[in-house]
Design an enzyme around this catalytic site. Structure first.
Site, PDB file in Angstrom:
ATOM      1  N   HIS A 156      46.425  39.863  58.419  1.00 35.31           N
ATOM      2  CA  HIS A 156      45.994  39.689  57.018  1.00 35.31           C
ATOM      3  C   HIS A 156      46.383  38.317  56.467  1.00 35.31           C
ATOM      4  O   HIS A 156      45.536  37.597  55.951  1.00 35.31           O
ATOM      5  CB  HIS A 156      46.595  40.788  56.122  1.00 35.31           C
ATOM      6  CG  HIS A 156      46.587  40.445  54.663  1.00 35.31           C
ATOM      7  ND1 HIS A 156      45.564  40.804  53.831  1.00 35.31           N
ATOM      8  CD2 HIS A 156      47.459  39.728  53.902  1.00 35.31           C
ATOM      9  CE1 HIS A 156      45.809  40.329  52.612  1.00 35.31           C
ATOM     10  NE2 HIS A 156      46.947  39.676  52.630  1.00 35.31           N
ATOM     11  N   GLU A 204      39.556  46.750  27.872  1.00 32.48           N
ATOM     12  CA  GLU A 204      39.961  45.419  27.416  1.00 32.48           C
ATOM     13  C   GLU A 204      39.992  44.398  28.555  1.00 32.48           C
ATOM     14  O   GLU A 204      39.489  43.277  28.420  1.00 32.48           O
ATOM     15  CB  GLU A 204      41.342  45.488  26.745  1.00 32.48           C
ATOM     16  CG  GLU A 204      41.375  46.275  25.432  1.00 32.48           C
ATOM     17  CD  GLU A 204      41.531  47.776  25.637  1.00 32.48           C
ATOM     18  OE1 GLU A 204      41.699  48.229  26.797  1.00 32.48           O
ATOM     19  OE2 GLU A 204      41.502  48.516  24.632  1.00 32.48           O
ATOM     20  N   GLY A 211      41.647  45.923  48.258  1.00 32.39           N
ATOM     21  CA  GLY A 211      42.499  45.647  47.096  1.00 32.39           C
ATOM     22  C   GLY A 211      41.689  45.550  45.817  1.00 32.39           C
ATOM     23  O   GLY A 211      42.075  46.096  44.776  1.00 32.39           O
ATOM     24  N   HIS A 233      45.210  33.204  55.219  1.00 34.04           N
ATOM     25  CA  HIS A 233      44.769  34.557  55.541  1.00 34.04           C
ATOM     26  C   HIS A 233      43.563  34.526  56.481  1.00 34.04           C
ATOM     27  O   HIS A 233      42.421  34.487  56.024  1.00 34.04           O
ATOM     28  CB  HIS A 233      44.398  35.293  54.250  1.00 34.04           C
ATOM     29  CG  HIS A 233      45.511  35.347  53.251  1.00 34.04           C
ATOM     30  ND1 HIS A 233      45.868  34.269  52.469  1.00 34.04           N
ATOM     31  CD2 HIS A 233      46.354  36.357  52.914  1.00 34.04           C
ATOM     32  CE1 HIS A 233      46.888  34.609  51.692  1.00 34.04           C
ATOM     33  NE2 HIS A 233      47.210  35.866  51.936  1.00 34.04           N
ATOM     34  N   HIS A 282      51.449  49.508  17.775  1.00 33.07           N
ATOM     35  CA  HIS A 282      50.274  48.703  17.449  1.00 33.07           C
ATOM     36  C   HIS A 282      50.626  47.358  16.811  1.00 33.07           C
ATOM     37  O   HIS A 282      49.741  46.549  16.560  1.00 33.07           O
ATOM     38  CB  HIS A 282      49.359  49.484  16.499  1.00 33.07           C
ATOM     39  CG  HIS A 282      48.558  50.552  17.191  1.00 33.07           C
ATOM     40  ND1 HIS A 282      49.141  51.516  17.984  1.00 33.07           N
ATOM     41  CD2 HIS A 282      47.220  50.793  17.222  1.00 33.07           C
ATOM     42  CE1 HIS A 282      48.189  52.309  18.465  1.00 33.07           C
ATOM     43  NE2 HIS A 282      47.022  51.887  18.017  1.00 33.07           N
TER      44      HIS A 282
HETATM   45  C1  LIG Z   1      46.416  41.660  41.429  1.00 33.52           C
HETATM   46  C2  LIG Z   1      46.957  41.296  42.767  1.00 33.52           C
HETATM   47  N1  LIG Z   1      47.924  42.041  43.289  1.00 33.52           N
HETATM   48  C3  LIG Z   1      48.461  41.719  44.482  1.00 33.52           C
HETATM   49  C4  LIG Z   1      48.023  40.625  45.172  1.00 33.52           C
HETATM   50  C5  LIG Z   1      48.648  40.239  46.499  1.00 33.52           C
HETATM   51  N2  LIG Z   1      47.711  40.586  47.598  1.00 33.52           N
HETATM   52  C6  LIG Z   1      46.896  39.676  48.127  1.00 33.52           C
HETATM   53  S1  LIG Z   1      45.870  40.316  49.296  1.00 33.52           S
HETATM   54  C7  LIG Z   1      46.561  41.850  49.110  1.00 33.52           C
HETATM   55  C8  LIG Z   1      46.061  43.000  49.946  1.00 33.52           C
HETATM   56  C9  LIG Z   1      44.621  43.120  49.812  1.00 33.52           C
HETATM   57  O1  LIG Z   1      44.110  44.037  50.710  1.00 33.52           O
HETATM   58  P1  LIG Z   1      42.580  43.938  51.038  1.00 33.52           P
HETATM   59  O2  LIG Z   1      41.822  43.655  49.830  1.00 33.52           O
HETATM   60  O3  LIG Z   1      42.218  45.136  51.816  1.00 33.52           O
HETATM   61  O4  LIG Z   1      42.496  42.626  51.930  1.00 33.52           O
HETATM   62  P2  LIG Z   1      42.560  42.532  53.527  1.00 33.52           P
HETATM   63  O5  LIG Z   1      43.969  42.779  53.932  1.00 33.52           O
HETATM   64  O6  LIG Z   1      41.638  43.540  54.054  1.00 33.52           O
HETATM   65  O7  LIG Z   1      42.144  41.124  53.809  1.00 33.52           O
HETATM   66  C10 LIG Z   1      47.560  41.831  48.151  1.00 33.52           C
HETATM   67  C11 LIG Z   1      48.340  43.011  47.773  1.00 33.52           C
HETATM   68  C12 LIG Z   1      46.981  39.868  44.578  1.00 33.52           C
HETATM   69  N3  LIG Z   1      46.482  38.784  45.181  1.00 33.52           N
HETATM   70  N4  LIG Z   1      46.456  40.244  43.406  1.00 33.52           N
END
Ligand SMILES: Cc1ncc(C[n+]2csc(CCOP(=O)(O)OP(=O)(O)O)c2C)c(N)n1
Ligand SMILES: [Mg+2]
Length: 665
Positions: free
Chosen positions: A261, A407, A158, A30, A469
């Protein structure tokens, strides 16, 4: 170091070049995030972060958490450039290849300087909350001279969109963790495209509403970034710094798009980026004057470390502080021995959740590192003791956290505390909601932390609350997680033994599955002189009752079903059928025993019967295909516990005939 852009820009571009070249060489990774956040990270590491590359474990270092773990090349670049022993430039060349510590996502167990494993979005920031809690707690106990550091986070869109973010920032805001500063990579891009595809949230308003300080900056203007970071440090609240950035900045045709990305830029775009950045150097080559500037960024931290070491040497609390930061395992046997011997002399019929509270009494009294808590179920999880007073924004010295109904946030915060050091966290919820924590439990195991999960109400035995539960598949499914010890003790003594074991495995987390309902004390005989060396649970499973002559049956049970197994054995014995009872509080520890021990306990010439009020899937590995598995492979129901056990077949009257019929075949 001055804020001279002419000096900082090549430093930031070194991050960009290393990141795009490493991703190019791996043809995977990335580049967008590290290229976009290179400028902000350069200001953080040269002007604000307190770190000493020669001492990555220094207790009073600032913690840096790359919550947006997919941007792992950002932290690998920073560790290399500032002069950590690892990664080397060869490690970076081998980014994402077998054997390189520069794994796809940062792993705390591969590189000193990587404070926690990140990649599951949202959890890095949530762990940072735990680190900031640990810092304030230890500061309250030992003072500014010994504990006085910050927790810095780089998080992406994210991390802020994940549900756990709500839990984490709510806790941080409530506890007024002013030393927690989050740099948000506000690039308005995620994998699918622009963030407006999926969100219209006013993130800043949400943070302000939870008690945070919010500021923003142009993430490519060194002076503006520095201004915002200084403002964050000065504010007594936790801070969100929205760094407006361009993802993939420097790659002229791809920057600002989701295309940058998570894929290599491609040869042509790498050439174009070198031109745009004015970076004429070969891949993986950083000119010595730029490297020297990066190394000099570590000078203030080195000096701060030296001064701190002097203060520690002179401190009246030196020994206590060093003991606080040391492993607790050696303290456990003496803390628990007298208590267990007392139980041997005076048996008690209580729920194992109550037995857990009783064990925690002497443990928390003797071991100051223990910091407990519960996700709003303190009175049900029995996690609070007289030694653990509340940890609050007014008094961080307390050792009990009211996590609220969070949690997942609790589990992640506990990971952060454990990784910070100086604290051994335990926290409670209902076992059924272990699923809410599950990915953080998995990260406890992957990161090799000694977190203890106190999971009560562990079966249909909780009764009237009904199937929502009542755990059915939880105990067995937790056993699937590598490097996690799942304990299901059967009485007061086993519960104390399991606690002692859980606190003696600093690199393996534990789940204690505990009952709501009372259980008879089965142990005691032979425990009058109990020592840690005689801890029967240490082998995971052991023969609790030996059958009479002509043993034909071995009953293997856990937790509340061990007493039932004893009852079944008595009925069989009365009919002249020898039956052993094996208590199996921890299958993981049993699996690690020598073959001869396992064969002696579970011999081939006997009918092996498992009894556990949960999923039977998996018990075949102990009973064999011709054994008998008594369990529950459907949802429970709402009724008093005794009625449910009878209804679902957990009585000697229902089980013994099945055994007799098996013996006949
Ligand atoms: C819990 C989780 N869901 C999905 C992913 C897969 N994933 C990795 S990066 C990403 C997008 C993240 O977007 P952002 O944080 O804006 O990163 P940017 O593209 O700006 O580098 C996803 C969906 C992950 N790593 N963790
Ligand atoms: Mg983004």
């Amino acid at each position: 170091m001055s804020l001279d852009a002419a000096r900082l820009q090549p430093m930031a571009n070194a991050i960009r070049a290393l990141s795009m070249d490493a991703v190019e060489a791996a043809n995977s990774g990335h580049p967008g995030m590290p290229m976009g956040m290179a400028d902000a990270a350069t200001v953080l590491f040269t002007k604000h972060l307190k770190f000493d590359p020669a001492a990555p474990e220094w207790a009073d270092r600032d913690r840096f958490v790359l919550s947006a773990g997919h941007g792992s090349m950002l932290i690998y670049s920073l560790l290399y450039l500032t002069g950590y022993a690892a990664p080397t430039i060869d490690d970076i060349r081998n980014f994402r290849k077998l054997g390189s510590p520069c794994a796809g996502h940062p792993e705390n167990f591969l590189l000193p300087g990587v404070e926690c494993t990140t990649g599951p979005l949202g959890q890095g920031l949530a762990m940072a909350v735990g680190m900031a809690m640990a810092e304030r707690h230890l500061n309250a106990v030992y003072g500014d001279d010994l504990v006085d550091h910050r927790t810095w986070v780089v998080a992406g869109d994210g991390c802020l969109m994940e549900g756990i973010n709500h839990e984490a920032i709510g806790l941080a805001g409530h506890l007024k963790l002013g030393r927690l500063n989050v740099l948000w990579d506000d690039n308005r891009i995620t994998i699918d495209g622009a963030t407006d595809l999926s969100t219209s949230e006013d993130i800043k308003a949400r943070y302000i509403a939870t008690g945070w300080h919010v500021t923003e900056c142009d993430g490519h203007d060194f002076a503006d970034i520095d201004r915002a970071l200084a403002e964050a440090k000065a504010d007594p609240r936790p801070s969100l710094i929205a760094c407006r950035t361009l993802i993939g900045k420097g790659a002229p045709n791809k920057q600002g798009t989701s295309g940058v990305h998570g894929a290599a830029l491609g040869a042509a775009e790498v050439v174009a980026a070198r031109e745009t950045l004015g970076w004429a150097h070969e891949p993986f080559v950083v000119p010595s004057e730029i490297l020297a500037d990066w190394h000099s960024a570590a000078e203030p931290g080195r000096a701060a470390h030296g001064a701190w070491a002097g203060r520690l040497e002179a401190s009246a609390h030196k020994d206590d502080f060093l003991a606080q930061m040391a492993p607790i395992a050696p303290r456990v046997p003496t803390a628990i021995e007298g208590y267990i011997r007392g139980l041997a002399a005076a048996p008690q019929k209580v729920a194992t959740r109550k037995a857990s509270e009783m064990a925690l009494g002497p443990l928390t009294a003797a071991i100051p590192q223990l910091v407990g808590g519960s996700a709003d179920l303190t009175g049900s999880n029995n996690t609070k003791t007289p030694s653990t007073l509340p940890m609050t924004a007014e008094d961080y010295a307390g050792r009990y956290v009211y996590y609220g109904i969070r949690e997942f946030g609790m589990a992640a915060a506990m990971n952060g505390m454990a990784l910070h050091g100086g604290i051994v966290p335990y926290g409670g919820t209902f076992l059924i909601f272990s699923d809410y924590c599950r990915n953080a439990i998995r990260l406890s195991a992957l990161q090799q932390t000694g977190v203890v999960y106190v999971m009560t109400h562990d079966s249909i035995g909780l009764g009237e609350d009904g199937p929502t539960h009542q755990p059915v598949e939880q105990v067995m499914s937790l056993r699937l997680i590598p490097n996690l010890n799942v304990y299901r003790p059967c009485d007061t003594i086993e519960t104390a033994e399991c606690w002692a074991l859980a606190l003696s495995t600093p690199e393996t987390p534990s789940v204690l599955a505990l009952t709501r309902q009372n259980l008879p004390q089965l142990r005691g005989e032979g425990d009058a002189d109990w020592t840690m060396a005689s801890n029967a649970c240490a082998k995971g499973g052991y023969r609790l009752r030996a059958g009479g002559a002509g043993r034909k049956v071995v009953l293997v049970a856990t937790g509340s079903e061990v007493a039932l197994a004893v009852e079944c054995a008595e009925v069989l014995e009365a009919q002249g059928i020898g039956a052993d009872v094996v208590s199996m509080p921890c299958t993981e520890l049993f699996d690690a025993q020598p073959e001869a021990y396992k064969a002696d306990l579970l011999p081939h010439d006997a009918l092996i019967v498992s009894i556990e009020a949960g999923s039977t899937l998996g018990w075949e590995r102990y009973t064999g295909r011709s054994g008998l598995n008594i369990g529950l492979d459907s949802f429970g129901a709402s009724a008093p516990a005794e009625d449910l056990f009878a209804h679902f077949g957990f009585t000697a009257e229902k089980i013994v005939p099945q055994i007799l019929s098996k013996l006949k075949n």
